[in-house]
Motif scaffolding. Structure first.
Motif, PDB file in Angstrom:
ATOM      1  N   ASN A 212       0.783  -1.246   0.000  1.00  0.00           N
ATOM      2  CA  ASN A 212       0.000   0.000   0.000  1.00  0.00           C
ATOM      3  C   ASN A 212       0.815   1.297   0.000  1.00  0.00           C
ATOM      4  OD1 ASN A 212      -2.966  -0.998   0.549  1.00  0.00           O
ATOM      5  ND2 ASN A 212      -1.675  -2.156   1.967  1.00  0.00           N
ATOM      6  N   LYS A 213       2.154   1.213   0.035  1.00  0.00           N
ATOM      7  CA  LYS A 213       2.938   2.449   0.111  1.00  0.00           C
ATOM      8  C   LYS A 213       2.687   3.322  -1.111  1.00  0.00           C
ATOM      9  CE  LYS A 213       7.531   4.280   1.090  1.00  0.00           C
ATOM     10  NZ  LYS A 213       8.940   3.978   1.374  1.00  0.00           N
ATOM     11  N   VAL A 214       2.544   4.621  -0.871  1.00  0.00           N
ATOM     12  CA  VAL A 214       2.255   5.572  -1.949  1.00  0.00           C
ATOM     13  C   VAL A 214       3.482   6.440  -2.207  1.00  0.00           C
ATOM     14  CG1 VAL A 214      -0.209   5.616  -1.399  1.00  0.00           C
ATOM     15  CG2 VAL A 214       1.315   7.285  -0.332  1.00  0.00           C
ATOM     16  N   ASP A 215       3.528   7.006  -3.396  1.00  0.00           N
ATOM     17  CA  ASP A 215       4.620   7.909  -3.757  1.00  0.00           C
ATOM     18  C   ASP A 215       4.271   9.340  -3.367  1.00  0.00           C
ATOM     19  OD1 ASP A 215       6.193   5.882  -4.893  1.00  0.00           O
ATOM     20  OD2 ASP A 215       5.099   6.021  -6.794  1.00  0.00           O
ATOM     21  N   LYS A 216       5.292  10.132  -3.097  1.00  0.00           N
ATOM     22  CA  LYS A 216       5.078  11.553  -2.833  1.00  0.00           C
ATOM     23  C   LYS A 216       6.181  12.353  -3.518  1.00  0.00           C
ATOM     24  CE  LYS A 216       7.710  12.268   1.450  1.00  0.00           C
ATOM     25  NZ  LYS A 216       8.618  13.302   0.901  1.00  0.00           N
ATOM     26  N   PRO A 217       5.966  13.636  -3.737  1.00  0.00           N
ATOM     27  CA  PRO A 217       7.012  14.458  -4.360  1.00  0.00           C
ATOM     28  C   PRO A 217       8.303  14.422  -3.544  1.00  0.00           C
ATOM     29  CG  PRO A 217       4.919  15.641  -4.307  1.00  0.00           C
ATOM     30  CD  PRO A 217       4.718  14.401  -3.500  1.00  0.00           C
ATOM     31  N   LYS A 218       9.420  14.229  -4.200  1.00  0.00           N
ATOM     32  CA  LYS A 218      10.705  14.078  -3.503  1.00  0.00           C
ATOM     33  C   LYS A 218      11.143  15.344  -2.779  1.00  0.00           C
ATOM     34  CE  LYS A 218      12.540  10.374  -6.406  1.00  0.00           C
ATOM     35  NZ  LYS A 218      13.633   9.928  -7.320  1.00  0.00           N
ATOM     36  N   ASP A 285      -9.180   3.207   5.748  1.00  0.00           N
ATOM     37  CA  ASP A 285      -8.938   1.818   6.115  1.00  0.00           C
ATOM     38  C   ASP A 285      -7.528   1.715   6.675  1.00  0.00           C
ATOM     39  OD1 ASP A 285     -11.409   0.947   5.231  1.00  0.00           O
ATOM     40  OD2 ASP A 285     -10.683   0.534   3.198  1.00  0.00           O
ATOM     41  N   TYR A 286      -7.328   0.795   7.615  1.00  0.00           N
ATOM     42  CA  TYR A 286      -6.010   0.656   8.247  1.00  0.00           C
ATOM     43  C   TYR A 286      -4.936   0.413   7.196  1.00  0.00           C
ATOM     44  CZ  TYR A 286      -2.428  -0.641  11.630  1.00  0.00           C
ATOM     45  OH  TYR A 286      -1.272  -0.681  12.373  1.00  0.00           O
ATOM     46  N   GLU A 287      -5.256  -0.404   6.197  1.00  0.00           N
ATOM     47  CA  GLU A 287      -4.286  -0.731   5.150  1.00  0.00           C
ATOM     48  C   GLU A 287      -3.818   0.523   4.412  1.00  0.00           C
ATOM     49  OE1 GLU A 287      -7.168  -2.137   5.641  1.00  0.00           O
ATOM     50  OE2 GLU A 287      -6.802  -4.275   6.002  1.00  0.00           O
ATOM     51  N   LYS A 288      -4.783   1.364   4.029  1.00  0.00           N
ATOM     52  CA  LYS A 288      -4.444   2.582   3.291  1.00  0.00           C
ATOM     53  C   LYS A 288      -3.713   3.575   4.195  1.00  0.00           C
ATOM     54  CE  LYS A 288      -6.293   6.113   0.211  1.00  0.00           C
ATOM     55  NZ  LYS A 288      -7.501   6.698  -0.437  1.00  0.00           N
ATOM     56  N   MET A 289      -4.142   3.643   5.448  1.00  0.00           N
ATOM     57  CA  MET A 289      -3.483   4.546   6.392  1.00  0.00           C
ATOM     58  C   MET A 289      -2.005   4.197   6.528  1.00  0.00           C
ATOM     59  SD  MET A 289      -2.105   4.843   9.626  1.00  0.00           S
ATOM     60  CE  MET A 289      -2.748   3.496  10.602  1.00  0.00           C
ATOM     61  N   VAL A 290      -1.706   2.916   6.641  1.00  0.00           N
ATOM     62  CA  VAL A 290      -0.314   2.479   6.761  1.00  0.00           C
ATOM     63  C   VAL A 290       0.491   2.915   5.539  1.00  0.00           C
ATOM     64  CG1 VAL A 290       1.185   0.432   6.751  1.00  0.00           C
ATOM     65  CG2 VAL A 290      -0.765   0.553   8.315  1.00  0.00           C
ATOM     66  N   GLY A 291      -0.091   2.739   4.352  1.00  0.00           N
ATOM     67  CA  GLY A 291       0.591   3.110   3.119  1.00  0.00           C
ATOM     68  C   GLY A 291       0.932   4.577   3.044  1.00  0.00           C
ATOM     69  N   VAL A 292      -0.004   5.432   3.490  1.00  0.00           N
ATOM     70  CA  VAL A 292       0.248   6.878   3.488  1.00  0.00           C
ATOM     71  C   VAL A 292       1.246   7.252   4.580  1.00  0.00           C
ATOM     72  CG1 VAL A 292      -0.807   9.164   3.799  1.00  0.00           C
ATOM     73  CG2 VAL A 292      -2.044   7.379   2.539  1.00  0.00           C
ATOM     74  N   LEU A 293       1.080   6.658   5.763  1.00  0.00           N
ATOM     75  CA  LEU A 293       1.935   6.998   6.899  1.00  0.00           C
ATOM     76  C   LEU A 293       3.407   6.760   6.603  1.00  0.00           C
ATOM     77  CD1 LEU A 293       2.065   7.877   9.898  1.00  0.00           C
ATOM     78  CD2 LEU A 293       1.829   5.445  10.511  1.00  0.00           C
ATOM     79  N   VAL A 294       3.737   5.604   6.052  1.00  0.00           N
ATOM     80  CA  VAL A 294       5.159   5.285   5.828  1.00  0.00           C
ATOM     81  C   VAL A 294       5.782   6.137   4.731  1.00  0.00           C
ATOM     82  CG1 VAL A 294       4.949   2.917   6.679  1.00  0.00           C
ATOM     83  CG2 VAL A 294       4.607   3.379   4.251  1.00  0.00           C
ATOM     84  N   SER A 295       4.958   6.790   3.917  1.00  0.00           N
ATOM     85  CA  SER A 295       5.503   7.672   2.883  1.00  0.00           C
ATOM     86  C   SER A 295       5.841   9.055   3.433  1.00  0.00           C
ATOM     87  CB  SER A 295       4.506   7.807   1.723  1.00  0.00           C
ATOM     88  OG  SER A 295       3.398   8.605   2.102  1.00  0.00           O
TER      89      SER A 295
END
Length: 401
Positions: A212-218, A285-295
């Motif tokens: 679920n990890k998402v990309d963000k501007p560097k 959702d917990y899954e999506k939250m984790v993906g955003v948080l770690v980014s």
């Protein structure tokens, strides 16, 4: 096979969002060959609606789930809520009268009404009674309704009930050492208790990161907040700090807010007024939250002064994500962890200038961010991993059985 009854007023049921402590514990105990039942409420505290759980959602659980009726309420601090808890406690009392006596009652605290009923029932029937303290009542309500002398009078009956529950316990488990120590003030028979943070299963968390990890501007530094948008959490203070930084012509910091609550509109409108870069993502959702948080790059824990909270759920997720934490919470237990593990920076409560200064320390030093983030992950591995830490609860129950 022994019969373990878990009473948990506030817990998730199959099909609901969340990372529940009690269904995880129920699964663990059921997998060890015990007969386990969770008794909870038909009313969802999170959604403020009656639950509608389908039979198909119960097929894969290994424990019995019983949901008792409760009136329900709209506001977290209201007379209707207290009456609603009373009705749940009354229905629990009736249910216990007609149920086979269990070998152990493992009871979440709060609510106090349900725990009080369970404590009296256990004492009357000679059943071992273990409490698991998730929050301190009435201390948490006093933070919202805090009038000298008057508050003490209003909450005296609640405090008396809490002390009865603590004193009735054969064993004490809590989500922090702070809560264990509070219960021991009322329970002179016990020498100590078991502090097990809420935590998460790190292997599961890491698997969610991969998926679920998402990309963000560097070139963007993102500061994450997860949790309720309510009275205990001072997002106004965070917004003020970010506005101070924006006035220094630093424009590549983004505040990422994951969660919802009664003050959502207030926080959103204030952020627009201050013209800071913020995204309110709502409850994920917990899954999506984790993906955003770690980014994200940094996490913030902006708890208001005099909070009764200690090691709360969000700080476990921050640790699992390996983020350095900017912490305003006054809990000595958590502030000490931040220092001992060098996992972030403790900040002055309600001082946006101090928070802005600490943000800039991490903003300007990517190596320090990485180091503190790695240290916070080490904290997660030592203190927040359910796969190892919850076995201590299982062993406690096993020793009594």
């Amino acid at each position: 096979m022994k019969d373990i009854l878990i009473v948990a007023h506030f817990t998730q049921v199959p099909g609901e969002k969340g990372n529940g402590r009690f269904w995880y514990l129920a699964d663990m105990l059921a997998n060890s060959g015990q007969s386990v039942e969770i008794v909870t409420t038909q009313f969802s505290h999170r959604t403020k609606q009656q639950r509608n759980v389908q039979e198909s959602q119960l097929k894969h659980i290994k424990y019995k789930l019983t949901m008792l009726q409760e009136k329900g309420y709209r506001k977290n601090v209201s007379l209707k809520r207290f009456y609603s808890h009373y009705t749940f406690g009354k229905n629990l009392r009736n249910y216990l009268k007609n149920r086979k006596k269990p070998d152990i009652i493992y009871c979440a605290v709060p609510s106090l009404d349900a725990a009080f009923v369970a404590a009296k029932y256990a004492k009357h029937n000679g059943i071992k009674f273990i409490i698991d303290i998730q929050d301190l009542w009435p201390e948490a309500f006093k933070m919202v309704f805090n009038l000298p002398v008057i508050s003490d009078l209003i909450f005296h009956p609640m405090n008396k009930k809490a002390n009865f529950i603590y004193n009735a316990a054969d064993e004490i488990v809590a989500v922090s050492e702070t809560y264990v120590n509070r219960a021991l003030l009322a329970n002179k028979q016990l020498k100590g208790g078991l502090s097990i943070f809420l935590g998460t299963e790190l292997a599961h968390f890491d698997n969610l990161v991969i998926k679920n990890k998402v990309d963000k501007p560097k070139d963007e530094i993102q500061i994450a907040y997860i949790g309720t948008l309510g009275n205990s959490y001072d997002l106004i203070y965070v917004i003020d700090a970010l506005a101070l930084i924006k006035n220094k012509d630093i424009n590549n910091i983004k505040f990422v807010v994951m969660g919802d609550g009664p003050l959502h509109s207030k926080f959103r409108d204030y952020a627009e007024q201050k013209q800071i870069n913020v995204e309110f993502m709502g409850r994920l959702d917990y899954e999506k939250m984790v993906g955003v948080l770690v980014s994200c790059d940094i996490a913030v824990n902006p708890i208001k002064s005099n909070s009764a909270g200690s090691i709360i759920n969000k700080v476990g997720d921050y640790a699992a994500a390996g983020l350095p934490v900017l912490n305003t919470q006054e809990s000595e237990e958590y502030r000490r962890l931040i220092v001992d593990y060098n996992a972030g920076l403790n900040c002055k409560n309600s001082d946006p200038h101090d928070l802005a200064e600490k943000i800039l320390i991490l903003y300007n030093d990517p190596i320090l961010r990485q180091k503190m983030g790695m240290n916070n992950r080490k904290l997660a591995e030592d203190k927040f991993d359910r796969k190892t830490n919850y076995k201590l609860i299982q062993s406690l129950i096993g020793s009594i059985l």
